[in-house]
Design a protein around this motif. Structure first.
Motif, PDB file in Angstrom:
ATOM      1  N   PRO A  71       0.813  -1.229   0.000  1.00  0.00           N
ATOM      2  CA  PRO A  71       0.000   0.000   0.000  1.00  0.00           C
ATOM      3  C   PRO A  71       0.839   1.269   0.000  1.00  0.00           C
ATOM      4  CG  PRO A  71      -0.875  -1.571   1.582  1.00  0.00           C
ATOM      5  CD  PRO A  71       0.453  -2.106   1.139  1.00  0.00           C
ATOM      6  N   LEU A  72       1.918   1.283   0.783  1.00  0.00           N
ATOM      7  CA  LEU A  72       2.773   2.473   0.829  1.00  0.00           C
ATOM      8  C   LEU A  72       3.410   2.728  -0.535  1.00  0.00           C
ATOM      9  CD1 LEU A  72       5.084   3.613   3.637  1.00  0.00           C
ATOM     10  CD2 LEU A  72       6.095   3.332   1.390  1.00  0.00           C
ATOM     11  N   ILE A  73       3.907   1.661  -1.167  1.00  0.00           N
ATOM     12  CA  ILE A  73       4.513   1.802  -2.489  1.00  0.00           C
ATOM     13  C   ILE A  73       3.468   2.256  -3.502  1.00  0.00           C
ATOM     14  CG2 ILE A  73       5.651   0.540  -4.353  1.00  0.00           C
ATOM     15  CD1 ILE A  73       7.437   1.074  -1.979  1.00  0.00           C
ATOM     16  N   PHE A  74       2.241   1.757  -3.371  1.00  0.00           N
ATOM     17  CA  PHE A  74       1.169   2.150  -4.286  1.00  0.00           C
ATOM     18  C   PHE A  74       0.936   3.658  -4.240  1.00  0.00           C
ATOM     19  CE2 PHE A  74      -3.286   3.336  -4.801  1.00  0.00           C
ATOM     20  CZ  PHE A  74      -3.537   2.898  -6.087  1.00  0.00           C
ATOM     21  N   PHE A  75       0.788   4.217  -3.042  1.00  0.00           N
ATOM     22  CA  PHE A  75       0.516   5.646  -2.926  1.00  0.00           C
ATOM     23  C   PHE A  75       1.734   6.479  -3.365  1.00  0.00           C
ATOM     24  CE2 PHE A  75      -2.869   4.119  -0.068  1.00  0.00           C
ATOM     25  CZ  PHE A  75      -3.927   4.828  -0.597  1.00  0.00           C
ATOM     26  N   MET A  76       2.937   5.962  -3.112  1.00  0.00           N
ATOM     27  CA  MET A  76       4.139   6.662  -3.555  1.00  0.00           C
ATOM     28  C   MET A  76       4.191   6.723  -5.083  1.00  0.00           C
ATOM     29  SD  MET A  76       6.981   8.132  -2.463  1.00  0.00           S
ATOM     30  CE  MET A  76       7.370   7.465  -0.849  1.00  0.00           C
ATOM     31  N   PHE A  77       3.967   5.589  -5.734  1.00  0.00           N
ATOM     32  CA  PHE A  77       3.990   5.546  -7.195  1.00  0.00           C
ATOM     33  C   PHE A  77       2.856   6.373  -7.791  1.00  0.00           C
ATOM     34  CE2 PHE A  77       6.285   1.183  -7.381  1.00  0.00           C
ATOM     35  CZ  PHE A  77       7.490   1.830  -7.223  1.00  0.00           C
ATOM     36  N   LEU A  78       1.705   6.380  -7.135  1.00  0.00           N
ATOM     37  CA  LEU A  78       0.571   7.166  -7.620  1.00  0.00           C
ATOM     38  C   LEU A  78       0.916   8.654  -7.638  1.00  0.00           C
ATOM     39  CD1 LEU A  78      -2.424   7.249  -8.480  1.00  0.00           C
ATOM     40  CD2 LEU A  78      -3.015   7.419  -6.058  1.00  0.00           C
ATOM     41  N   ALA A  79       1.568   9.118  -6.572  1.00  0.00           N
ATOM     42  CA  ALA A  79       1.954  10.534  -6.494  1.00  0.00           C
ATOM     43  C   ALA A  79       2.979  10.880  -7.572  1.00  0.00           C
ATOM     44  CB  ALA A  79       2.511  10.840  -5.107  1.00  0.00           C
ATOM     45  N   ILE A  80       3.947   9.988  -7.791  1.00  0.00           N
ATOM     46  CA  ILE A  80       4.981  10.250  -8.797  1.00  0.00           C
ATOM     47  C   ILE A  80       4.377  10.225 -10.200  1.00  0.00           C
ATOM     48  CG2 ILE A  80       7.098   9.338  -9.827  1.00  0.00           C
ATOM     49  CD1 ILE A  80       7.867   8.358  -7.025  1.00  0.00           C
ATOM     50  N   ALA A  81       3.457   9.280 -10.458  1.00  0.00           N
ATOM     51  CA  ALA A  81       2.788   9.218 -11.764  1.00  0.00           C
ATOM     52  C   ALA A  81       2.010  10.506 -12.021  1.00  0.00           C
ATOM     53  CB  ALA A  81       1.844   8.013 -11.812  1.00  0.00           C
ATOM     54  N   PHE A  82       1.397  11.055 -10.981  1.00  0.00           N
ATOM     55  CA  PHE A  82       0.658  12.312 -11.118  1.00  0.00           C
ATOM     56  C   PHE A  82       1.605  13.448 -11.527  1.00  0.00           C
ATOM     57  CE2 PHE A  82      -0.925  16.322  -9.393  1.00  0.00           C
ATOM     58  CZ  PHE A  82      -2.208  16.361  -9.930  1.00  0.00           C
ATOM     59  N   LEU A  83       2.761  13.530 -10.872  1.00  0.00           N
ATOM     60  CA  LEU A  83       3.726  14.590 -11.197  1.00  0.00           C
ATOM     61  C   LEU A  83       4.274  14.420 -12.612  1.00  0.00           C
ATOM     62  CD1 LEU A  83       5.723  14.852  -7.840  1.00  0.00           C
ATOM     63  CD2 LEU A  83       3.889  16.336  -8.662  1.00  0.00           C
ATOM     64  N   GLU A  84       4.497  13.176 -13.028  1.00  0.00           N
ATOM     65  CA  GLU A  84       4.989  12.925 -14.387  1.00  0.00           C
ATOM     66  C   GLU A  84       3.944  13.330 -15.419  1.00  0.00           C
ATOM     67  OE1 GLU A  84       7.979   9.085 -13.866  1.00  0.00           O
ATOM     68  OE2 GLU A  84       5.852   8.766 -14.240  1.00  0.00           O
ATOM     69  N   ASP A  85       2.708  12.878 -15.195  1.00  0.00           N
ATOM     70  CA  ASP A  85       1.659  13.100 -16.195  1.00  0.00           C
ATOM     71  C   ASP A  85       1.245  14.567 -16.300  1.00  0.00           C
ATOM     72  OD1 ASP A  85       1.819  10.430 -16.548  1.00  0.00           O
ATOM     73  OD2 ASP A  85      -0.184   9.932 -15.837  1.00  0.00           O
ATOM     74  N   THR A  86       1.390  15.323 -15.219  1.00  0.00           N
ATOM     75  CA  THR A  86       1.037  16.744 -15.296  1.00  0.00           C
ATOM     76  C   THR A  86       2.091  17.553 -16.037  1.00  0.00           C
ATOM     77  OG1 THR A  86       2.084  17.131 -13.141  1.00  0.00           O
ATOM     78  CG2 THR A  86      -0.304  16.762 -13.146  1.00  0.00           C
ATOM     79  N   GLY A  87       3.318  17.013 -16.151  1.00  0.00           N
ATOM     80  CA  GLY A  87       4.410  17.735 -16.804  1.00  0.00           C
ATOM     81  C   GLY A  87       5.304  18.474 -15.824  1.00  0.00           C
ATOM     82  N   TYR A  88       5.070  18.273 -14.509  1.00  0.00           N
ATOM     83  CA  TYR A  88       5.840  19.042 -13.529  1.00  0.00           C
ATOM     84  C   TYR A  88       7.296  18.566 -13.442  1.00  0.00           C
ATOM     85  CZ  TYR A  88       7.510  21.162  -9.271  1.00  0.00           C
ATOM     86  OH  TYR A  88       8.259  21.873  -8.373  1.00  0.00           O
TER      87      TYR A  88
END
Length: 746
Positions: free
Chosen positions: A370-387
């Motif tokens: 679960p911890l890895i899931f939320f970590m990867f979710l946050a990083i995927a969000f930053l990647e996909d937004t272009g930040y």
């Protein structure tokens, strides 16, 4: 050359496009979960394939690496071109960014010059409209001579129409028809002569159109030239001589080179395509685009770094806040599974293997999913937004101070710069660096980042000793990882890899709102790799380490000594009290029985601990204590750290197995964090020294292998193991010894 069907009712299509054009977003929107991720044979570039059914026809879709051209300057460009030439897809779906048509159509022109059947996906139409651009797709299609389909990949708009158009083109069995672009009075005559020579000798015509081969010789394409020398050295030399003669002429007359003239004329061809009626600018004046307005803040010299640190901290707060309860559920589930196995299986080696070797070992790793899931979710969000691209742009100035390059940032981020990445793709990402010195310095220091394998280990120790400041502690460890990586990179660049830094060029994609589906697919890809590793590599290593921590076991005389101690305790009890001793009753027992129970439990614990320390792994860990005592590590920790050379997740599974074998009180099923907290050897200072060591010491074996492959020499792989472990030992020793001097070792 005709297209051939690969299977009955199945079409092979390829997706091609520039980086940040929405290609992978469209691929995910079409294929969803029906995709497979692997590597191209013999190389480490990622290969994505997916499937889609349309009107009873099966479509196999291959997502080619993002590339700006088909000239083999990078491995990604080489892979994309070789796939087109050797696999010969029936249709290439070329995704272009509608808001940057002139730049994106450069690849389109090259695809058409190669002759492949092309369908253009005019993507990000919403972004173009937001910038006041109106694009007439029908007119563009007419001028290009290929179908043009508007799409908005992140919303899945236009995908079915796009595939229908591609299927129609595939069914028409269209021939490969190369586009001819004029390259001016200096280049065209030479191209014509080269084309004639190539045609007369059938030179590479089984792979490429004659004119395209001639263009590659003028562009100094090393792969095509190498193939040409193998096919017919005489013809190749003739073509190279013609190219050299043209180069000499252009340098004298225009102070330029053939590849520059060719690029200029391609862009001129594109400009002519887009004139008068294709692109209409509806908003007048110097209106600043929304992405530019946001960038004025997020890439500002003063505010940008502050925002970046705040974003990083928010990622950790988000991760720990929302993963806390699911992690507890996972731990409880594995604890219940362990209790069930203890009750269902008779005492013996098999039960020990299943409970201590597999359930406690692998359960410790899987508990952090679960911890890895939320970590990867946050990083995927930053990647996909272009930040993340903005962060790379900002940090280029910092990286130059340390002898690195702005592109090194992406390798660091992928390796775990925000925590949760993987050093293997991080090392592969160094291919974008043009100079070997910067590339080597980056791939040697990227493994210092807190990858997804280290995060569970760090999280477990943080949960045990820094409960009240979990996000702050992981944030601190991330900053330390960056500091050490950059400082050590500077040392490497000043000593063994001296030389100037190369210039940094980066395209900043427009900001986008990620789709839920896209985020889930990106997160699942990474989570699946983590789970697969836990279910294969970690299981195998856990079983091996269990065996090393179980055998050879105690000698007969040692067992007899413990039996004598137990017998001495039993002799102090009456027969009635002995019956109470073996009963399941836990309360209202006579004091003598309670005391005897505690004494027997203590004897069992000492016997288990002695057996563990006498095992092969225990002896190895004890021998290493002569060195690691300076860091505060005991023999159990040493065994876990040795296992971590194979894979960092093994540290948790090994500690779980070690404390499970050494703790025979089955009445209490506590988590590994709780067991460490109760161990008198462990304390916050030891835990912090261990976290620093784990963060810095040798990369896992897979990463070392990757370093060897990418650097081309085993010496760099060995250097990485020795150098990183030496640095880790020195820093961990300094932390532990300084802490003791300050009275922090309690």
């Amino acid at each position: 050359m005709k297209q051939a069907f690969h299977k009955s009712q199945e079409h092979l299509f390829a997706l091609a496009g520039n980086p940040n054009c929405g290609k992978t977003t469209l691929f995910n929107a079409i294929t969803g979960a029906r995709q497979h991720v692997g590597n191209y044979p013999g190389i480490t570039v990622e290969k994505k394939e997916g499937f889609y059914s349309l009107d009873g026809r099966q479509i196999r879709l291959v997502d080619l690496p993002g590339t700006y051209s088909l000239t083999a300057y990078s491995l990604e460009e080489l892979v994309a071109r070789d796939f087109l030439v050797h696999e010969r897809p029936e249709v290439v779906i070329n995704i272009v960014d509608a808001s940057n048509l002139d730049r994106n159509l450069y690849l389109t022109v090259q695809l058409m010059e190669l002759g492949v059947p092309v369908v253009v996906a005019l993507n990000m139409m919403d972004v173009a409209e937001g910038r006041g651009l109106r694009i007439h797709a029908e007119e563009l299609s007419k001028r290009l001579g290929v179908p043009v389909v508007p799409t908005v990949a992140r919303r899945g708009e236009g995908k079915e129409n796009l595939l229908r158009v591609a299927v129609e083109m595939a069914q028409s069995e269209r021939h490969w028809e190369p586009l001819h672009v004029s390259y001016g009075p200096d280049v065209d005559p030479v191209l014509k002569d080269m084309e004639k020579i190539i045609g007369e000798h059938g030179f590479l015509t089984d792979l490429y159109p004659a004119r395209w081969t001639a263009l590659k010789y003028l562009e100094e394409d090393e792969q095509v030239k190498a193939k040409g020398r193998q096919a017919n050295a005489t013809v190749s030399e003739h073509l190279e001589a013609l190219a050299a003669k043209l180069t000499e002429h252009l340098q004298k007359t225009l102070d330029s080179y053939p590849e520059a003239i060719i690029a200029d004329h391609r862009y001129g061809f594109i400009a002519a395509l887009l004139k008068d009626g294709v692109v209409e600018q509806r908003l007048k004046g110097n209106r600043m685009h929304l992405s530019d307005q946001i960038d004025r803040v997020l890439t500002n010299r003063f505010f940008g770094p502050i925002v970046m640190v705040a974003v990083l901290y928010a990622v950790y707060e988000f991760t720990f806040t929302y993963s806390e309860l699911p992690v507890q559920w996972f731990e409880a589930a594995f604890a219940a599974l362990g209790r069930w196995a203890e009750q269902a299986i008779p005492e013996g080696p098999l039960r020990s293997l299943l409970v201590s070797g597999i359930i406690d070992g692998v359960g410790g790793v899987m508990g952090f999913v679960p911890l890895i899931f939320f970590m990867f979710l946050a990083i995927a969000f930053l990647e996909d937004t272009g930040y993340l691209a903005r962060a790379a742009y900002m940090l280029d100035r910092v990286f130059r101070v340390f002898g690195l390059h702005g592109s090194s940032f992406m390798a660091f981020i992928i390796s775990g710069g925000i925590a949760g990445g993987c050093a293997v793709p991080g090392v592969l990402a160094t291919r974008t660096l043009r100079t070997s010195r910067e590339r080597l310095a980056t791939l040697l220091t990227a493994p210092f980042m807190n990858c997804g394998a280290k995060v569970p280990v760090l999280a477990m120790l943080i949960a045990a000793f820094f409960t009240e400041n979990r996000a702050q502690m992981l944030f601190l460890l991330t900053l330390l990882a960056w500091v050490f990586a950059l400082v050590l990179a500077k040392i490497i660049r000043l000593t063994i890899l001296r030389g100037p830094s190369s210039p940094f060029l980066l395209e900043l994609p427009p900001y986008r709102i990620p789709t839920f589906k896209g985020l889930m697919i990106h997160t699942w890809e990474r989570i699946f790799q983590y789970i697969r590793k836990a279910g294969t590599v970690i299981v195998a290593i856990s079983v091996l380490l269990w065996a090393l921590m179980t055998y050879p076991g105690l000698s007969a005389s040692e067992k007899a000594a413990f039996d004598v101690e137990r017998q001495a305790v039993l002799e102090t009890l009456s027969e009635h009290h002995k019956d109470l001793l073996t009963s399941e009753q836990k309360t209202d027992l006579p004091p003598q029985v309670q005391e005897a129970r505690e004494q027997l439990r203590a004897i069992d614990k000492r016997e288990a601990a002695t057996a563990l320390q006498s095992s092969l792994a225990g002896r190895m860990g004890t021998a290493l204590e002569k060195i690691t005592r300076w860091c505060g590590f005991d023999w159990r920790t040493n065994v876990a750290l040795v296992g971590g050379f194979a894979a960092k997740e093994v540290i948790i599974s090994t500690l779980g197995t070690a404390y499970s074998l050494g703790e025979l009180d089955t009445e209490e099923n506590t988590s590994l964090s709780e067991r460490l907290r109760q161990d008198p050897h462990w304390n916050p200072l030891v835990a912090f020294a261990a976290m620093v060591f784990i963060m810095l010491y040798s990369p896992c074996f897979v990463t070392v292998t990757c370093i060897v492959k990418e650097s081309g020499s085993w010496k760099w792989g060995v250097f990485s193991m020795v150098f990183n472990t030496t640095v880790a030992f020195i820093v961990a020793t300094a932390v532990y010894q300084a802490g003791r001097l300050l009275g922090l070792g309690s």
